[in-house]
Write a protein that holds these residues in place. Structure first.
Motif, PDB file in Angstrom:
ATOM      1  N   HIS A 327       0.432  -1.272  -0.308  1.00  0.00           N
ATOM      2  CA  HIS A 327       0.096  -0.289  -0.003  1.00  0.00           C
ATOM      3  C   HIS A 327       0.744   1.189  -0.156  1.00  0.00           C
ATOM      4  CE1 HIS A 327      -2.889   2.814   0.633  1.00  0.00           C
ATOM      5  NE2 HIS A 327      -4.267   2.265   0.813  1.00  0.00           N
ATOM      6  N   PRO A 328       0.925   2.737  -0.971  1.00  0.00           N
ATOM      7  CA  PRO A 328       1.164   3.457  -1.397  1.00  0.00           C
ATOM      8  C   PRO A 328       1.441   3.886   0.157  1.00  0.00           C
ATOM      9  CG  PRO A 328      -0.646   3.976  -2.250  1.00  0.00           C
ATOM     10  CD  PRO A 328      -0.661   2.518  -1.854  1.00  0.00           C
ATOM     11  N   ALA A 329       0.598   3.939   1.634  1.00  0.00           N
ATOM     12  CA  ALA A 329       0.275   4.441   2.384  1.00  0.00           C
ATOM     13  C   ALA A 329       0.875   4.652   3.671  1.00  0.00           C
ATOM     14  CB  ALA A 329      -1.516   5.414   2.933  1.00  0.00           C
ATOM     15  N   ILE A 330       1.477   3.212   3.396  1.00  0.00           N
ATOM     16  CA  ILE A 330       2.264   2.757   4.555  1.00  0.00           C
ATOM     17  C   ILE A 330       3.170   3.847   5.047  1.00  0.00           C
ATOM     18  CG2 ILE A 330       4.200   1.310   5.091  1.00  0.00           C
ATOM     19  CD1 ILE A 330       1.596  -0.675   4.837  1.00  0.00           C
ATOM     20  N   GLY A 331       3.590   3.165   6.378  1.00  0.00           N
ATOM     21  CA  GLY A 331       3.997   5.233   7.056  1.00  0.00           C
ATOM     22  C   GLY A 331       3.524   6.482   7.129  1.00  0.00           C
ATOM     23  N   ARG A 332       2.599   6.316   6.496  1.00  0.00           N
ATOM     24  CA  ARG A 332       1.982   8.265   6.042  1.00  0.00           C
ATOM     25  C   ARG A 332       0.579   8.207   7.538  1.00  0.00           C
ATOM     26  NH1 ARG A 332       0.518   8.668  -0.332  1.00  0.00           N
ATOM     27  NH2 ARG A 332      -0.528  10.464   0.604  1.00  0.00           N
ATOM     28  N   THR A 356      -1.533  -0.867  19.635  1.00  0.00           N
ATOM     29  CA  THR A 356      -2.161  -0.366  19.327  1.00  0.00           C
ATOM     30  C   THR A 356      -1.843   1.362  18.725  1.00  0.00           C
ATOM     31  OG1 THR A 356      -3.041  -0.273  21.555  1.00  0.00           O
ATOM     32  CG2 THR A 356      -3.907   1.566  20.743  1.00  0.00           C
ATOM     33  N   ALA A 357      -2.718   1.393  17.375  1.00  0.00           N
ATOM     34  CA  ALA A 357      -1.980   2.711  16.711  1.00  0.00           C
ATOM     35  C   ALA A 357      -2.350   3.735  17.700  1.00  0.00           C
ATOM     36  CB  ALA A 357      -2.901   2.370  15.188  1.00  0.00           C
ATOM     37  N   GLY A 358      -1.974   4.943  17.121  1.00  0.00           N
ATOM     38  CA  GLY A 358      -1.910   6.250  17.774  1.00  0.00           C
ATOM     39  C   GLY A 358      -1.203   7.033  16.821  1.00  0.00           C
ATOM     40  N   PRO A 359      -1.068   8.400  17.633  1.00  0.00           N
ATOM     41  CA  PRO A 359      -1.645   8.588  18.831  1.00  0.00           C
ATOM     42  C   PRO A 359      -3.181   8.885  18.571  1.00  0.00           C
ATOM     43  CG  PRO A 359      -0.442  10.522  18.175  1.00  0.00           C
ATOM     44  CD  PRO A 359      -0.306   9.344  16.741  1.00  0.00           C
ATOM     45  N   ASP A 360      -3.656   9.099  17.598  1.00  0.00           N
ATOM     46  CA  ASP A 360      -5.419   9.127  17.922  1.00  0.00           C
ATOM     47  C   ASP A 360      -5.622   8.601  16.343  1.00  0.00           C
ATOM     48  OD1 ASP A 360      -4.594  11.179  15.848  1.00  0.00           O
ATOM     49  OD2 ASP A 360      -4.986  13.318  17.165  1.00  0.00           O
ATOM     50  N   LEU A 361      -6.851   8.700  15.893  1.00  0.00           N
ATOM     51  CA  LEU A 361      -6.830   8.269  14.763  1.00  0.00           C
ATOM     52  C   LEU A 361      -6.656   8.557  13.314  1.00  0.00           C
ATOM     53  CD1 LEU A 361      -8.183   5.641  13.220  1.00  0.00           C
ATOM     54  CD2 LEU A 361     -10.983   7.157  13.199  1.00  0.00           C
ATOM     55  N   PRO A 362      -6.654  10.262  12.755  1.00  0.00           N
ATOM     56  CA  PRO A 362      -6.267  10.661  12.073  1.00  0.00           C
ATOM     57  C   PRO A 362      -4.537  10.669  11.817  1.00  0.00           C
ATOM     58  CG  PRO A 362      -7.318  12.262  12.784  1.00  0.00           C
ATOM     59  CD  PRO A 362      -7.959  10.906  14.066  1.00  0.00           C
ATOM     60  N   ASN A 363      -3.945  10.315  12.892  1.00  0.00           N
ATOM     61  CA  ASN A 363      -2.942  10.829  13.204  1.00  0.00           C
ATOM     62  C   ASN A 363      -1.918   9.073  13.088  1.00  0.00           C
ATOM     63  OD1 ASN A 363      -2.312  12.999  12.671  1.00  0.00           O
ATOM     64  ND2 ASN A 363      -3.059  13.263  14.665  1.00  0.00           N
ATOM     65  N   ALA A 364      -3.031   8.116  13.477  1.00  0.00           N
ATOM     66  CA  ALA A 364      -2.341   6.902  13.575  1.00  0.00           C
ATOM     67  C   ALA A 364      -1.556   6.571  11.931  1.00  0.00           C
ATOM     68  CB  ALA A 364      -2.773   5.661  13.659  1.00  0.00           C
ATOM     69  N   ARG A 365      -0.055   6.096  12.595  1.00  0.00           N
ATOM     70  CA  ARG A 365       1.038   5.930  11.135  1.00  0.00           C
ATOM     71  C   ARG A 365       0.364   4.467  10.147  1.00  0.00           C
ATOM     72  NH1 ARG A 365       3.091  10.226   9.346  1.00  0.00           N
ATOM     73  NH2 ARG A 365       3.460  11.715  10.714  1.00  0.00           N
ATOM     74  N   VAL A 366      -0.048   4.141   9.475  1.00  0.00           N
ATOM     75  CA  VAL A 366      -0.562   3.171   8.810  1.00  0.00           C
ATOM     76  C   VAL A 366       0.382   2.137   8.639  1.00  0.00           C
ATOM     77  CG1 VAL A 366      -1.465   2.356   6.320  1.00  0.00           C
ATOM     78  CG2 VAL A 366      -2.014   4.141   7.369  1.00  0.00           C
ATOM     79  N   GLN A 367       0.462   0.956   8.684  1.00  0.00           N
ATOM     80  CA  GLN A 367       1.318   0.072   8.856  1.00  0.00           C
ATOM     81  C   GLN A 367       0.831  -1.433   8.099  1.00  0.00           C
ATOM     82  OE1 GLN A 367       2.702  -1.594  12.586  1.00  0.00           O
ATOM     83  NE2 GLN A 367       3.322   0.540  12.976  1.00  0.00           N
TER      84      GLN A 367
END
Length: 596
Positions: A327-332, A356-367
């Motif tokens: 996925h091109p969004a990995i790390g973003r 747990t992803a975080g720190p919040d939903l919009p700023n969670a870095r995609v893995q």
């Protein structure tokens, strides 16, 4: 040639029936094929040999027990769907934070009582993750709780006629063999003795025979089921001005408030004492079923969109998908994921295996391998199915709770119990009416109702009923009774109870309990009649022994569930189950001899 074969089968059909039965037992033990397949093959063999006619085969479908069992599965499913069992578990978890040992005792008592009136399998399914959380809170190994959970569920199920499918099945077979109908509480006095003795034995066994691994070893493996989401409190919400700790969904055990975004700040501590303000955003970690349930709450806005809130949180289309490593969004940041700006969809939450992803939903870095829950208009959701960077795109297997329907589901079950207890209506008829009520009021959808029925159990029951009828027709039962009766002629009644219990419990550990119930019950009745003794104590002995499967993880379905969830070894069940089997068996046989 054919006539000769028919003559041979007719002359030796009693022995042939026992040979077929022996081969079926070998099939059950070897487990090369599922138990249902073995039972069906046995039925087909009797049909092929002519021992069982087509008319006989179809007559077993008139037996009320399988229909009653199926109806009870649906009623249990309705309690799950309406969040009733979940609510009870949440209350106990909340108490565990204050008085953990008392909460543990209350939880096991709750499992025991619930299993007496519901099918104990869904009760154990619901309680497994709760037990994992409680083990983590107490700082002990989950293995010390999961096996007792199954055992207490089994003990609770033997307390009433409807607690297990085995009890209903034995009662139906006994009634077909001329015995009076069992009441819903006929076996309760014996069940209470068995339950008390079993729980006391468990307290002793838990200290000495249960495995004691690292406290967090199993609990950590369950964290990947939690989703991170963000909840906005919009203008006009009735939550404004309320303490966050008093908000209903924040009190639930499967919901954890991990952050509060107010303006440009993100707070992590002292959250429950904060008072909700307009446009506050709550960062929450919660179970998938709870996340789906919150979609219907009009006082909050859940999830993330690329623009404003033009996409509703409760749109018809909803899918779960996994982020591919390509996925091109990995790390973003999740807010920057491409399809979010290309499609009119809303991301409801994100889950990450063991973290747990975080720190919040919009700023969670995609893995890679993150799971996301997405909703939107159906035509927009359909475009995501062709996305090569998403794996496993499809409808989520979880469903939201219908908590407003909980009183109806509880009332339906209570009505079934009361109608049967006071002999106002046959339990099967009452259960079917109860199913009609919960379907009419949409406590559970029709497709979910049918999915809640364990088809393997019903197929096995029908097939084994046919096998039992074939053994009766062939004279196999009469042959066994004729051989055993002289040896048992001078045996006192209590010894017959013990012998019946021992034989049944040994068979139950190696063969499915419903098969044992169907085969041993008519045999016990026939022997009792030949000896001129009351058959009821022997029938009750079969009831309890066919459920008292503690020594192996394969003898009873709840054992199999915790065996997998707790990562036990096979020998763990031997060490804890054998002394429990002896203790419960001794107490049960004494109680049957004195009370039945």
């Amino acid at each position: 040639m054919i006539d000769g074969a028919r003559h041979f089968i007719g002359e030796y059909q009693a022995i042939i029936g026992l040979v077929v039965l022996a081969l079926m037992f070998v099939g059950f033990v070897l487990e090369r094929f599922p138990a249902t397949v073995v039972a069906i093959l046995g039925t087909c063999t009797f049909l092929f040999l002519g021992i069982l006619s087509g008319k006989d085969l179809f007559s077993v479908f008139a037996n009320p027990a399988p229909v009653t069992i199926g109806a009870m599965f649906i009623l249990s499913g309705a309690l799950l769907r309406t969040g009733t069992l979940d609510a009870i578990a949440n209350r106990i978890i909340a108490r565990a934070q204050r008085r953990p040992k008392l909460a543990l005792a209350e939880m096991f008592l709750g499992v025991y009582v619930a299993s007496a009136f519901l099918n104990n399998t869904p009760v154990v399914v619901v309680m497994i993750p709760i037990m994992l959380k409680l083990a983590n809170a107490l700082g002990i190994s989950a293995k010390r709780l999961l096996m007792p959970l199954s055992f207490v569920g089994i003990l609770g199920g033997t307390t009433t006629l409807i607690g297990t499918s085995t009890n209903l099945l034995v009662a139906a077979v006994a009634q077909e063999n001329g015995l009076d109908r069992f009441g819903i509480f006929t076996i309760t006095p014996v069940g209470l003795v068995a339950g008390v003795s079993g729980i006391l034995a468990l307290i002793f066994i838990a200290r000495r025979f249960l495995p004691d691994d690292a406290p967090s070893q199993i609990a950590l493996s369950q964290e990947h089921r939690s989703f991170l989401t963000e909840i906005r409190i919009p203008k006009g919400s009735n939550l404004i001005g309320r303490r966050l700790g008093d908000i209903p969904f924040a009190k639930r055990a499967n919901v954890k408030l991990v952050g509060l975004k107010r303006g440009a700040s993100l707070r992590r501590s002292g959250l429950l004492d904060e008072v909700a303000e307009e446009e506050d955003r709550l960062v929450v970690r919660l179970d998938l079923s709870e996340l789906l349930s919150l979609r219907a709450n009009k006082n909050i806005v859940i999830g993330l969109t690329a623009g404003n809130d033009e996409v509703g949180q409760d749109d018809e289309g909803i899918i779960e998908a996994m982020i591919a490593p390509s996925h091109p969004a990995i790390g973003r940041r999740l807010l920057e994921i491409p399809f979010l700006s290309m499609l009119r969809v809303r991301i409801l939450g994100i889950a990450r295996f063991r973290k747990t992803a975080g720190p919040d939903l919009p700023n969670a870095r995609v893995q890679a391998i993150d799971r996301i829950l997405v909703t939107g208009p159906t035509e927009q959701i359909e475009e995501m199915y062709g996305n090569p960077h998403l794996y496993g795109v499809g409808s989520t297997s979880e469903r939201e709770f219908r908590r407003s329907k909980a009183p109806i589901a509880i009332g339906a079950l209570a009505g079934v119990i009361l109608l049967a207890a006071f002999n106002i209506m046959d339990i099967g008829v009452a259960a079917i009416i109860g199913v009609g009520l919960i379907l009419l009021t949409r406590c559970i959808d029709a497709d979910e109702a049918w999915d809640s029925i364990d088809g393997n159990v019903l197929v096995l029951i029908f097939a084994m009923l046919a096998v039992g009828l074939a053994l009766e027709n062939s004279g196999s039962v009469a042959l066994v009774v004729g051989e055993l009766t002289p040896m048992l002629r001078d045996v006192p009644p209590w010894a017959l109870v013990v012998a019946t219990y021992v034989i049944s419990v040994l068979l139950t550990e190696i063969v499915t309990n419903n098969a044992v119930a169907i085969l041993v019950t008519p045999l016990a009745i026939a022997i009792a009649r030949e000896l001129g003794v009351d058959p009821y104590p022997l029938v009750v002995a079969v009831m309890f022994a066919a459920s008292a499967s503690f020594a192996t993880p394969i003898g009873y379905q709840t054992n199999t569930l915790v065996y997998a969830a707790g990562n036990y070894r096979f020998v763990d069940f031997f060490r804890a189950g054998i002394p429990l089997t002896l203790a419960v068996g001794a107490a049960t046989c004494v109680a049957i001899s004195l009370l039945i």
